[in-house]
Design a protein around this motif. Structure first.
Motif, PDB file in Angstrom:
ATOM      1  N   GLN A 190       1.224  -0.415 -10.456  1.00  0.00           N
ATOM      2  CA  GLN A 190       2.086   0.740 -10.638  1.00  0.00           C
ATOM      3  C   GLN A 190       3.189   0.697  -9.580  1.00  0.00           C
ATOM      4  O   GLN A 190       3.009   0.161  -8.485  1.00  0.00           O
ATOM      5  N   ARG A 191       4.343   1.294  -9.919  1.00  0.00           N
ATOM      6  CA  ARG A 191       5.424   1.358  -8.939  1.00  0.00           C
ATOM      7  C   ARG A 191       4.951   2.045  -7.659  1.00  0.00           C
ATOM      8  O   ARG A 191       5.371   1.708  -6.552  1.00  0.00           O
ATOM      9  N   GLU A 192       4.028   3.000  -7.828  1.00  0.00           N
ATOM     10  CA  GLU A 192       3.514   3.739  -6.678  1.00  0.00           C
ATOM     11  C   GLU A 192       2.806   2.819  -5.689  1.00  0.00           C
ATOM     12  O   GLU A 192       2.728   3.120  -4.500  1.00  0.00           O
ATOM     13  N   TRP A 193       2.292   1.681  -6.160  1.00  0.00           N
ATOM     14  CA  TRP A 193       1.608   0.741  -5.269  1.00  0.00           C
ATOM     15  C   TRP A 193       2.537   0.260  -4.164  1.00  0.00           C
ATOM     16  O   TRP A 193       2.099  -0.061  -3.068  1.00  0.00           O
ATOM     17  N   PHE A 194       3.830   0.147  -4.470  1.00  0.00           N
ATOM     18  CA  PHE A 194       4.785  -0.348  -3.476  1.00  0.00           C
ATOM     19  C   PHE A 194       5.391   0.785  -2.660  1.00  0.00           C
ATOM     20  O   PHE A 194       5.918   0.569  -1.590  1.00  0.00           O
ATOM     21  N   GLU A 195       5.313   1.999  -3.188  1.00  0.00           N
ATOM     22  CA  GLU A 195       5.939   3.127  -2.525  1.00  0.00           C
ATOM     23  C   GLU A 195       4.977   3.883  -1.612  1.00  0.00           C
ATOM     24  O   GLU A 195       5.401   4.566  -0.691  1.00  0.00           O
ATOM     25  N   LYS A 196       3.675   3.779  -1.873  1.00  0.00           N
ATOM     26  CA  LYS A 196       2.706   4.536  -1.096  1.00  0.00           C
ATOM     27  C   LYS A 196       1.663   3.617  -0.477  1.00  0.00           C
ATOM     28  O   LYS A 196       1.169   2.701  -1.126  1.00  0.00           O
ATOM     29  N   ASN A 197       1.334   3.913   0.752  1.00  0.00           N
ATOM     30  CA  ASN A 197       0.270   3.187   1.442  1.00  0.00           C
ATOM     31  C   ASN A 197      -1.001   4.002   1.283  1.00  0.00           C
ATOM     32  O   ASN A 197      -1.192   5.024   1.940  1.00  0.00           O
ATOM     33  N   TYR A 198      -1.886   3.557   0.380  1.00  0.00           N
ATOM     34  CA  TYR A 198      -3.104   4.305   0.086  1.00  0.00           C
ATOM     35  C   TYR A 198      -4.034   4.389   1.300  1.00  0.00           C
ATOM     36  O   TYR A 198      -4.820   5.329   1.427  1.00  0.00           O
ATOM     37  N   TYR A 199      -3.945   3.391   2.177  1.00  0.00           N
ATOM     38  CA  TYR A 199      -4.781   3.438   3.368  1.00  0.00           C
ATOM     39  C   TYR A 199      -4.351   4.612   4.268  1.00  0.00           C
ATOM     40  O   TYR A 199      -5.185   5.313   4.844  1.00  0.00           O
ATOM     41  N   GLU A 200      -3.034   4.826   4.363  1.00  0.00           N
ATOM     42  CA  GLU A 200      -2.541   5.960   5.148  1.00  0.00           C
ATOM     43  C   GLU A 200      -2.892   7.281   4.485  1.00  0.00           C
ATOM     44  O   GLU A 200      -3.163   8.274   5.161  1.00  0.00           O
ATOM     45  N   VAL A 201      -2.880   7.309   3.154  1.00  0.00           N
ATOM     46  CA  VAL A 201      -3.240   8.530   2.429  1.00  0.00           C
ATOM     47  C   VAL A 201      -4.659   8.965   2.786  1.00  0.00           C
ATOM     48  O   VAL A 201      -4.931  10.159   2.987  1.00  0.00           O
ATOM     49  N   LEU A 202      -5.587   7.992   2.879  1.00  0.00           N
ATOM     50  CA  LEU A 202      -6.975   8.306   3.210  1.00  0.00           C
ATOM     51  C   LEU A 202      -7.234   8.325   4.712  1.00  0.00           C
ATOM     52  O   LEU A 202      -8.330   8.678   5.140  1.00  0.00           O
ATOM     53  N   GLY A 203      -6.224   7.917   5.482  1.00  0.00           N
ATOM     54  CA  GLY A 203      -6.380   7.957   6.932  1.00  0.00           C
ATOM     55  C   GLY A 203      -7.327   6.908   7.471  1.00  0.00           C
ATOM     56  O   GLY A 203      -8.060   7.174   8.436  1.00  0.00           O
ATOM     57  N   VAL A 204      -7.336   5.703   6.867  1.00  0.00           N
ATOM     58  CA  VAL A 204      -8.225   4.633   7.313  1.00  0.00           C
ATOM     59  C   VAL A 204      -7.410   3.366   7.567  1.00  0.00           C
ATOM     60  O   VAL A 204      -6.268   3.241   7.117  1.00  0.00           O
TER      61      VAL A 204
END
Length: 379
Positions: free
Chosen positions: A4-18
């Protein structure tokens, strides 16, 4: 799975704080903490918390799945070019750092290559379209009494989430009408962007990637096909469920997109403590007080059970405080195995003595020829 385009726009690790090196257990622990904090049920009417909850769920949906996480990490490492969202640059010699060809990655992400499989003049990166997408998974907690957890129970959890609109049955169109196939993408949900050597696809702007256009929206859901509402979901809890155990209810999560299946509902069981009984695996535990005389001389004592039918056990003479006796088959029946009842005796020391009791104890002390501390050499 297509990136998904969101994969490049968002850092999922930062979202979960890990950290990016976080273990699966660390990911799950971080997700559960944030999900409880921002769950809509805990923040009614708070749109910001609701959006944060969706963001957290989206991140865990990718990082919590080993296969998706590997794809996500690889795509993030390669940059937007790997997903077809950037410009291809000159030439066709795109390669991995380890020397592997990118054509395999394109084929995996976009449903197979075009003609030639990445050779000179070949086309890769064509997508099969938006297609059905599974709905988001949901989580909920269920608190049970100790007895209900041991015996099993059918109950319900209450949650607020997106659900198919009851007026249009999830179509998004006013009853009596049907959505129209998008003329721009011919129902594919994507349009092609021919960039010479490569042909990339992107979500159709006319229909938002749905492949269809609702010309006469449903008056209740306004064309979304879903409505956020409170609902009750029945849960059959098996006998012997443990504290913290998760029960999966397939298809009871949020509705899918473009005809895709609904997500799942994961119910985490919380078991309340019992005033008498404890639990160790499939065994029930109980502490039973006995008098000094019963422990010293031996005695038959009655012990309560969870089903209300007491049992009698023999306490042999000389029993020490803390000794545990096993009653076979009177523990937790899970259907596959039945545990035992573990009875631990506790010699009760009286805090007050009447005159007769004091004389008896003094006589016993006078008659005693040995001290339990003799082996310490202190007597």
């Amino acid at each position: 799975m297509a990136p998904q385009r969101e994969w490049f726009e968002k850092n999922y690790y930062e979202v979960l704080g890990v950290a990016e090196t976080a273990t699966p257990k660390e990911l799950t622990r971080a997700y559960r903490k944030l999900a409880r904090q921002h769950h809509p049920d805990a923040n009614p009417g708070n749109d910001q918390s609701e959006e944060r909850f969706k963001e957290i769920s989206a991140a865990y949906d990718v990082l919590g799945d080993e296969t998706k996480r590997k794809e996500y990490d690889e795509v993030r490492r390669l940059g937007p070019m790997a997903g077809g969202f950037g410009q291809p640059g000159g030439g066709g010699n795109y390669r991995f750092e380890d020397g592997g060809d990118l054509s395999g990655l394109f084929a995996q992400f976009f449903g197979g290559g075009g003609q030639g499989g990445g050779g000179q003049g070949g086309r890769t990166g064509r997508t099969r379209g938006a297609g059905p997408a599974k709905g988001a998974d949901l989580e909920s907690d269920l608190t049970l009494s100790f007895v209900d957890a041991v015996n099993g129970v059918t109950t319900a959890v209450h949650l607020t989430s997106d659900a198919p609109c009851e007026t249009c049955n999830g179509s998004g169109a006013r009853p009596g009408t049907i959505p129209q196939t998008c003329a721009t993408c011919n129902g594919r949900g994507v349009t092609d962007d021919n960039q010479g050597f490569f042909s990339f696809s992107q979500p159709c702007r006319a229909c938002g990637g749905r492949g269809r256009i609702v010309t006469d929206p449903c008056p209740d859901c306004r064309g979304a096909g879903t409505r956020r509402r409170a609902r009750e979901v029945k849960v059959r809890v098996p006998a012997g469920v443990g504290d913290g155990q998760r029960i999966r209810l397939k298809g009871r999560g949020e509705p899918g997109r473009n005809g895709g299946p609904s997500g799942d509902l994961f119910v985490t069981v919380r078991v309340s403590a019992h005033e008498l009984f404890g639990r160790k695996a499939d065994n029930l535990t109980i502490d039973v007080p006995v008098t000094f005389a019963e422990a010293a001389l031996g005695s038959d004592i009655r012990v309560p059970t969870l089903d209300g039918d007491p049992v009698t056990i023999r306490i042999p003479s000389g029993t020490r405080s803390g000794r545990t006796f096993r009653v076979k088959g009177r523990g937790i029946d899970t259907g596959r195995h039945t545990g035992d009842l573990l009875v631990t005796v506790d010699v009760a020391v009286p805090t007050k003595l009447n005159a007769d009791e004091r004389k008896a104890v003094e006589a016993l002390a006078a008659a005693a020829k040995e001290s339990p501390r003799d082996y310490l050499g202190l007597s």
